[in-house]
Design a protein around this motif. Sequence first.
Motif, short mmCIF file in Angstrom:
data_model
loop_
_atom_site.label_atom_id
_atom_site.label_comp_id
_atom_site.label_asym_id
_atom_site.label_seq_id
_atom_site.Cartn_x
_atom_site.Cartn_y
_atom_site.Cartn_z
N TYR A 62 0.74 -1.22 0.13
CA TYR A 62 0.04 0.02 0.03
C TYR A 62 0.96 1.20 0.13
CZ TYR A 62 -3.79 -3.18 0.73
OH TYR A 62 -5.03 -4.13 1.00
N GLU A 63 1.10 1.91 -1.23
CA GLU A 63 1.72 3.06 -1.32
C GLU A 63 1.36 4.37 -0.20
OE1 GLU A 63 2.86 4.12 -5.23
OE2 GLU A 63 3.50 2.06 -5.56
N ASP A 64 0.06 4.34 0.07
CA ASP A 64 -0.31 5.24 1.02
C ASP A 64 -0.10 5.13 2.48
OD1 ASP A 64 -2.25 3.52 0.97
OD2 ASP A 64 -3.99 4.93 0.79
N LEU A 65 0.62 3.96 2.57
CA LEU A 65 0.91 3.58 4.28
C LEU A 65 2.63 3.97 4.22
CD1 LEU A 65 -1.25 0.63 4.96
CD2 LEU A 65 -1.58 2.90 5.55
N THR A 66 2.94 3.93 5.45
CA THR A 66 4.38 4.00 5.64
C THR A 66 5.05 2.55 5.62
OG1 THR A 66 4.30 3.58 8.13
CG2 THR A 66 4.11 5.95 7.05
N VAL A 67 6.19 2.38 5.46
CA VAL A 67 6.81 1.14 5.47
C VAL A 67 6.49 0.55 6.79
CG1 VAL A 67 9.23 0.04 6.01
CG2 VAL A 67 9.15 1.86 4.09
N LYS A 68 6.63 1.04 7.85
CA LYS A 68 6.20 0.48 9.08
C LYS A 68 4.74 -0.06 9.22
CE LYS A 68 6.49 2.93 12.82
NZ LYS A 68 7.14 3.85 13.78
N GLU A 69 3.86 0.65 8.75
CA GLU A 69 2.61 0.39 8.68
C GLU A 69 2.19 -0.66 7.66
OE1 GLU A 69 0.72 4.90 9.66
OE2 GLU A 69 0.79 4.26 7.36
N ASN A 70 2.92 -0.77 6.57
CA ASN A 70 2.51 -1.99 5.67
C ASN A 70 3.20 -3.33 6.46
OD1 ASN A 70 1.94 -1.87 2.47
ND2 ASN A 70 2.87 0.23 3.01
N LEU A 71 4.03 -3.22 7.14
CA LEU A 71 4.59 -4.37 7.67
C LEU A 71 3.67 -4.92 8.70
CD1 LEU A 71 8.33 -3.78 7.89
CD2 LEU A 71 7.33 -5.36 6.41
N ARG A 72 3.18 -3.69 9.63
CA ARG A 72 2.21 -4.20 10.63
C ARG A 72 1.06 -4.91 10.14
NH1 ARG A 72 2.48 0.53 13.62
NH2 ARG A 72 0.57 1.48 12.46
N LEU A 73 0.52 -3.98 8.85
CA LEU A 73 -0.59 -4.88 8.41
C LEU A 73 -0.45 -6.18 7.74
CD1 LEU A 73 -3.29 -4.21 6.92
CD2 LEU A 73 -2.39 -3.48 4.95
N PHE A 74 0.48 -6.59 7.16
CA PHE A 74 0.58 -7.81 6.49
C PHE A 74 0.85 -8.75 7.86
CE2 PHE A 74 0.56 -5.59 2.55
CZ PHE A 74 0.22 -6.24 1.91
N GLY A 75 1.74 -8.23 8.90
CA GLY A 75 1.81 -9.29 9.88
C GLY A 75 0.42 -9.68 10.55
N GLY A 76 -0.34 -8.49 10.68
CA GLY A 76 -1.63 -8.90 11.15
C GLY A 76 -2.47 -9.86 10.50
N ILE A 77 -2.62 -9.66 9.13
CA ILE A 77 -3.10 -10.62 8.17
C ILE A 77 -2.70 -12.04 8.33
CG2 ILE A 77 -3.35 -11.05 5.59
CD1 ILE A 77 -3.17 -8.14 4.87
N TYR A 78 -1.61 -12.06 8.62
CA TYR A 78 -0.96 -13.54 8.79
C TYR A 78 -1.10 -14.11 10.43
CZ TYR A 78 0.30 -14.03 4.06
OH TYR A 78 0.14 -13.90 2.58
N ALA A 79 -1.91 -13.17 11.15
CA ALA A 79 -2.16 -13.33 12.50
C ALA A 79 -1.01 -13.77 13.32
CB ALA A 79 -3.04 -14.89 12.54
N MET A 80 0.12 -12.76 12.80
CA MET A 80 1.36 -12.80 13.81
C MET A 80 1.09 -12.09 15.08
SD MET A 80 4.35 -12.05 10.83
CE MET A 80 5.74 -11.84 12.01
N ARG A 81 1.77 -12.43 16.26
CA ARG A 81 1.58 -11.72 17.40
C ARG A 81 2.21 -10.47 17.27
NH1 ARG A 81 4.34 -15.54 21.99
NH2 ARG A 81 6.04 -15.35 20.49
N VAL A 82 1.46 -9.33 18.13
CA VAL A 82 1.98 -8.16 17.86
C VAL A 82 3.31 -8.09 18.26
CG1 VAL A 82 1.71 -5.86 19.05
CG2 VAL A 82 -0.38 -7.13 18.50
N LYS A 83 3.95 -8.82 19.40
CA LYS A 83 5.23 -8.75 19.91
C LYS A 83 6.32 -9.12 18.57
CE LYS A 83 8.37 -10.29 23.46
NZ LYS A 83 8.44 -11.42 24.87
N ASP A 84 5.92 -10.14 17.99
CA ASP A 84 6.57 -10.58 16.88
C ASP A 84 6.50 -9.53 15.65
OD1 ASP A 84 7.48 -12.95 18.29
OD2 ASP A 84 5.62 -14.21 17.37
N ILE A 85 5.56 -9.02 15.55
CA ILE A 85 5.41 -7.99 14.41
C ILE A 85 6.45 -6.84 14.51
CG2 ILE A 85 3.95 -6.23 13.13
CD1 ILE A 85 1.47 -8.31 13.72
N GLN A 86 6.33 -6.48 15.92
CA GLN A 86 7.36 -5.26 16.27
C GLN A 86 8.59 -5.61 16.15
OE1 GLN A 86 5.59 -4.72 20.28
NE2 GLN A 86 4.22 -3.19 19.50
#
Length: 244
Positions: A89-113
């Motif tokens: 998503y080009e209208d999201l930041t690098v960090k926001e993209n990674l957080r979004l896709f981590g959530g889609i794959y049901a990763m834990r918040v701690k692991d995403i960070q």
Amino acid sequence: MNIVIQTENLSKYFGDFLAVDNISFEVAKGEIFGFLGANGAGKTTAMRMLCGLLSPSSGKGIVAGFDISKQANDVKKNIGYMSQKFSLYEDLTVKENLRLFGGIYAMRVKDIQSKTLKVCKDLDLNYAKDLLVGSLPLGVKQKLSFATAIFHHPQIVFLDEPTGGVDPVARRKFWEMIYQASQQGITAFVTTHYMDEAEYCQRVSIMVDGRIEALDTPNNLRKALDAQNMDEVFHALARKAQRS
């Protein structure tokens, strides 16, 4: 050998048109597997079946331990995918993209960070983690897209012409990332129109008219066809095509 992709007589019809014709092959864990073919050869249809996006007409396919006909959702959870067209998503930041896709794959918040910090460090993107992805150069976008595709450490990552339009230096760096992922046990299933990239694969299959016409290491394919490079191998086999 740990097999993560296996097909047996896999076929796909669209009406009366046989797009994929009884293909059978295996891909091992951590292997870099090139899946080549001219436009219309059937490789995109085959890849879509392997990703659980298209149901086969007949035959069998097992991907990451799951049946592509009966367990398509499980297949999708255990693979990564990257296309030539930039998919973040080009209208999201690098960090926001990674957080979004981590959530889609049901990763834990701690692991995403923690994984976000690692990706930004490994890609030298600490300066850009709060920048919009749309502002980044194409080569950087492609590296970030690959990092996102394997963010959840899938068993297999499907790469559909991932380096299209990228300059040679950036392409080489991208392939270094593929090798690193392979060393971590992630299988890379790659389609490409750049025949020099086929040389980087451990094995290569070449589809012609919906069938796998050849499957071997690049070195063995060159020897079998008395070719100097994979470009000559590809054109020698592609000339056999009869359908447009």
